[in-house]
Design a protein around this motif. Structure first.
Motif, PDB file in Angstrom:
ATOM      1  N   ILE A   1       2.374  25.058  32.605  1.00  0.00           N
ATOM      2  CA  ILE A   1       3.806  24.761  32.741  1.00  0.00           C
ATOM      3  C   ILE A   1       4.188  24.695  34.223  1.00  0.00           C
ATOM      4  CG2 ILE A   1       6.149  25.551  32.208  1.00  0.00           C
ATOM      5  CD1 ILE A   1       4.583  24.544  29.756  1.00  0.00           C
ATOM      6  N   ARG A   2       3.636  25.610  35.022  1.00  0.00           N
ATOM      7  CA  ARG A   2       3.903  25.583  36.467  1.00  0.00           C
ATOM      8  C   ARG A   2       3.439  24.261  37.069  1.00  0.00           C
ATOM      9  NH1 ARG A   2       0.933  30.267  39.438  1.00  0.00           N
ATOM     10  NH2 ARG A   2      -0.762  28.937  38.744  1.00  0.00           N
ATOM     11  N   ASP A   3       2.255  23.833  36.676  1.00  0.00           N
ATOM     12  CA  ASP A   3       1.713  22.555  37.159  1.00  0.00           C
ATOM     13  C   ASP A   3       2.589  21.390  36.697  1.00  0.00           C
ATOM     14  OD1 ASP A   3      -0.343  20.622  38.079  1.00  0.00           O
ATOM     15  OD2 ASP A   3      -0.693  20.353  35.926  1.00  0.00           O
ATOM     16  N   PHE A   4       3.005  21.416  35.432  1.00  0.00           N
ATOM     17  CA  PHE A   4       3.847  20.325  34.910  1.00  0.00           C
ATOM     18  C   PHE A   4       5.163  20.241  35.684  1.00  0.00           C
ATOM     19  CE2 PHE A   4       2.240  19.690  30.248  1.00  0.00           C
ATOM     20  CZ  PHE A   4       0.994  19.348  30.734  1.00  0.00           C
ATOM     21  N   LYS A   5       5.783  21.397  35.935  1.00  0.00           N
ATOM     22  CA  LYS A   5       7.054  21.375  36.666  1.00  0.00           C
ATOM     23  C   LYS A   5       6.835  20.870  38.099  1.00  0.00           C
ATOM     24  CE  LYS A   5      10.478  22.419  35.090  1.00  0.00           C
ATOM     25  NZ  LYS A   5      11.405  21.605  34.221  1.00  0.00           N
TER      26      LYS A   5
ATOM     27  N   PHE B   1       8.306  32.621  32.680  1.00  0.00           N
ATOM     28  CA  PHE B   1       8.397  31.209  32.287  1.00  0.00           C
ATOM     29  C   PHE B   1       9.748  30.637  32.720  1.00  0.00           C
ATOM     30  CE2 PHE B   1       4.897  31.902  29.101  1.00  0.00           C
ATOM     31  CZ  PHE B   1       4.103  30.828  29.475  1.00  0.00           C
ATOM     32  N   ALA B   2      10.816  31.381  32.451  1.00  0.00           N
ATOM     33  CA  ALA B   2      12.162  30.883  32.777  1.00  0.00           C
ATOM     34  C   ALA B   2      12.282  30.568  34.261  1.00  0.00           C
ATOM     35  CB  ALA B   2      13.213  31.904  32.341  1.00  0.00           C
ATOM     36  N   ALA B   3      11.628  31.377  35.093  1.00  0.00           N
ATOM     37  CA  ALA B   3      11.710  31.173  36.538  1.00  0.00           C
ATOM     38  C   ALA B   3      11.051  29.856  36.969  1.00  0.00           C
ATOM     39  CB  ALA B   3      11.070  32.349  37.274  1.00  0.00           C
ATOM     40  N   LEU B   4      10.235  29.279  36.099  1.00  0.00           N
ATOM     41  CA  LEU B   4       9.655  27.968  36.398  1.00  0.00           C
ATOM     42  C   LEU B   4      10.660  26.841  36.149  1.00  0.00           C
ATOM     43  CD1 LEU B   4       6.096  28.358  34.781  1.00  0.00           C
ATOM     44  CD2 LEU B   4       6.695  28.510  37.204  1.00  0.00           C
ATOM     45  N   GLY B   5      11.790  27.175  35.525  1.00  0.00           N
ATOM     46  CA  GLY B   5      12.796  26.152  35.258  1.00  0.00           C
ATOM     47  C   GLY B   5      12.758  25.598  33.853  1.00  0.00           C
ATOM     48  N   VAL B   6      12.274  26.384  32.910  1.00  0.00           N
ATOM     49  CA  VAL B   6      12.292  25.985  31.496  1.00  0.00           C
ATOM     50  C   VAL B   6      13.085  27.011  30.697  1.00  0.00           C
ATOM     51  CG1 VAL B   6      10.111  24.693  31.502  1.00  0.00           C
ATOM     52  CG2 VAL B   6      10.078  27.178  31.095  1.00  0.00           C
ATOM     53  N   ASP B   7      13.647  26.551  29.564  1.00  0.00           N
ATOM     54  CA  ASP B   7      14.186  27.480  28.584  1.00  0.00           C
ATOM     55  C   ASP B   7      13.015  28.139  27.855  1.00  0.00           C
ATOM     56  OD1 ASP B   7      16.766  26.731  29.213  1.00  0.00           O
ATOM     57  OD2 ASP B   7      16.975  25.373  27.498  1.00  0.00           O
ATOM     58  N   VAL B   8      13.252  29.318  27.316  1.00  0.00           N
ATOM     59  CA  VAL B   8      12.274  29.963  26.445  1.00  0.00           C
ATOM     60  C   VAL B   8      12.967  30.287  25.120  1.00  0.00           C
ATOM     61  CG1 VAL B   8      10.781  30.869  28.252  1.00  0.00           C
ATOM     62  CG2 VAL B   8      12.752  32.221  27.500  1.00  0.00           C
TER      63      VAL B   8
ATOM     64  N   PRO C   1       7.691  15.993  32.081  1.00  0.00           N
ATOM     65  CA  PRO C   1       8.945  16.418  31.449  1.00  0.00           C
ATOM     66  C   PRO C   1       8.754  17.469  30.357  1.00  0.00           C
ATOM     67  CG  PRO C   1       8.310  14.256  30.630  1.00  0.00           C
ATOM     68  CD  PRO C   1       7.324  14.608  31.713  1.00  0.00           C
ATOM     69  N   VAL C   2       8.829  18.723  30.732  1.00  0.00           N
ATOM     70  CA  VAL C   2       8.819  19.823  29.761  1.00  0.00           C
ATOM     71  C   VAL C   2      10.065  20.666  30.002  1.00  0.00           C
ATOM     72  CG1 VAL C   2       7.341  21.259  31.257  1.00  0.00           C
ATOM     73  CG2 VAL C   2       7.478  21.754  28.797  1.00  0.00           C
TER      74      VAL C   2
ATOM     75  N   THR D   1      -1.707  33.695  27.808  1.00  0.00           N
ATOM     76  CA  THR D   1      -0.386  33.572  28.423  1.00  0.00           C
ATOM     77  C   THR D   1      -0.515  32.955  29.812  1.00  0.00           C
ATOM     78  OG1 THR D   1       0.242  35.592  27.260  1.00  0.00           O
ATOM     79  CG2 THR D   1       1.716  34.835  29.015  1.00  0.00           C
ATOM     80  N   GLN D   2      -1.479  33.443  30.574  1.00  0.00           N
ATOM     81  CA  GLN D   2      -1.656  32.943  31.930  1.00  0.00           C
ATOM     82  C   GLN D   2      -2.113  31.485  31.940  1.00  0.00           C
ATOM     83  OE1 GLN D   2      -0.779  34.493  34.791  1.00  0.00           O
ATOM     84  NE2 GLN D   2       0.132  35.964  33.386  1.00  0.00           N
ATOM     85  N   GLY D   3      -2.915  31.099  30.959  1.00  0.00           N
ATOM     86  CA  GLY D   3      -3.340  29.705  30.869  1.00  0.00           C
ATOM     87  C   GLY D   3      -2.168  28.772  30.619  1.00  0.00           C
TER      88      GLY D   3
END
Ligand code: G3I
Length: 300
Positions: free
Chosen positions: A186-190, A222-229, A195-196, A179-181
């Motif tokens: 995703i944090r790095d991508f944002k 995950f949601a707090a990073l700005g993605v839908d889950v 575009p994720v 999960t952490q990986g």
């Protein structure tokens, strides 16, 4: 709501299922799908081996049959999947390095161009992490660590309107290394503008074990990073009603949790068929877990 979809739609969510092409001849399956679900995923028919059996020769017949039935019955469709270590076109086995990278990009372009503007979500990359939180070894990983972001950038260019998801299993427990990986990626991508748009948590739960108590924390993190889950392939050994209630409640508690999909409808549809993991039994009757999911959706 009196059905899964009606209850989910009360809060702007969907309730989905997965189907193989063989279910198109299964009246019992189709009746429940039509009544209860408003999102559909193809179990195998939109995977790379199915859609590009030979280089540059695309075959969308099986995927289109599911797409057409689902949309004619008011459902939206999740695309699954474009780049994965499994179910690859046979010709990918003869490729490596930049040639395989090019084949992956060409595949994404070919499939996404065909479905451009038609799908709600695409699982662009599936199951790219190992249990220890590092990248899973695969021929795609061997083309360079940037293969995932290259896939997402190609996907955005090919169909700017569809939501692009990273999808994986065993990423439901927040304290788990995998999960952490995925979270770090995703944090790095944002942060870098890759575009994720969403993270799919497959949610294959084992009965007997308690639902990870940290599941909601994972979804909200995950949601707090700005993605839908989304819960994309849910099933639970013996359809434990408490676990189904808990996973539904976790989604309902997170505003950016957009919907839940079960991997099949009846136990006879499941890849885990001998574990009775789904909401309907072999005779198409709803199980106690169905009621607990419905109640959790309606409680919101
Ligand atoms: O189509 C052939 C058939 O011609 C042949 O006779 C038969 C003999 O084994 O195999 C058939 O292909 C099988 C295919 O499902 C269609 O039934 C494959 O062997 C089998 O490996 C394949 O399994 C699928 C699996 O993904 C492969 O990775 C399952 O149906 C599908 O439910 C499963 O779905 C995955 C998700 O994509 C990703 N997350 C996990 C999930 C469950 O494993």
């Amino acid at each position: 709501g009196a059905t899964l979809k009606a209850a989910a739609e009360r809060s702007g969510r969907y309730f989905g299922a997965a189907m193989g092409g063989d279910r198109l001849n299964d009246a019992g399956f189709l009746a429940i799908a039509n009544r209860e679900f408003d999102m559909m995923t193809a179990v195998n028919e939109m995977k790379p081996d199915a859609t590009e059996p030979n280089r540059g020769q695309f075959d969308f017949r099986a995927g289109d049959a599911i797409y057409t039935w689902a949309t004619q019955h008011g459902m939206r469709v999740r695309g699954h999947t474009l780049a994965w270590h499994a179910q690859q076109p046979r010709f990918w086995a003869g490729l490596s390095g930049s040639a395989l990278r090019t084949a992956m990009i060409d595949h994404i372009n070919g499939v996404m161009t065909h479905y451009r503007g038609k799908l709600a979500y695409w699982d662009v990359v599936n199951e790219a992490f190992a249990e220890n939180g590092s990248r899973r070894s695969s021929n795609l990983q061997s083309t360079g660590n940037d293969w995932i972001e290259v896939a997402f950038r190609a996907a955005r260019a090919a169909d700017p309107g569809v939501k692009l998801c990273y999808n994986d299993y065993n990423i439901e427990n927040w304290t788990y290394a995998k999960t952490q990986g995925v979270y770090a990626m995703i944090r790095d991508f944002k942060a870098r503008g890759v575009p994720v748009d969403c993270v799919g948590l497959q949610t294959h739960f084992t009965g007997g074990s308690s639902l990870p108590g940290t599941f909601q924390q994972t979804l909200s993190s995950f949601a707090a990073l700005g993605v839908d889950v989304a819960l994309t392939e849910a099933d639970v050994t013996n359809a434990a009603a408490g676990q189904y209630q808990g996973l539904t409640q976790a989604c309902m508690n997170v505003p950016r949790c957009v919907g839940i999909t079960t991997w099949g409808i009846r136990d006879s549809d499941s890849w885990r068929g001998n574990e009775s993991p789904l909401l309907f039994d072999r005779n198409s009757n709803p199980k106690p877990a169905y009621t607990s999911v419905l109640n959790a959706l309606n409680a919101a």
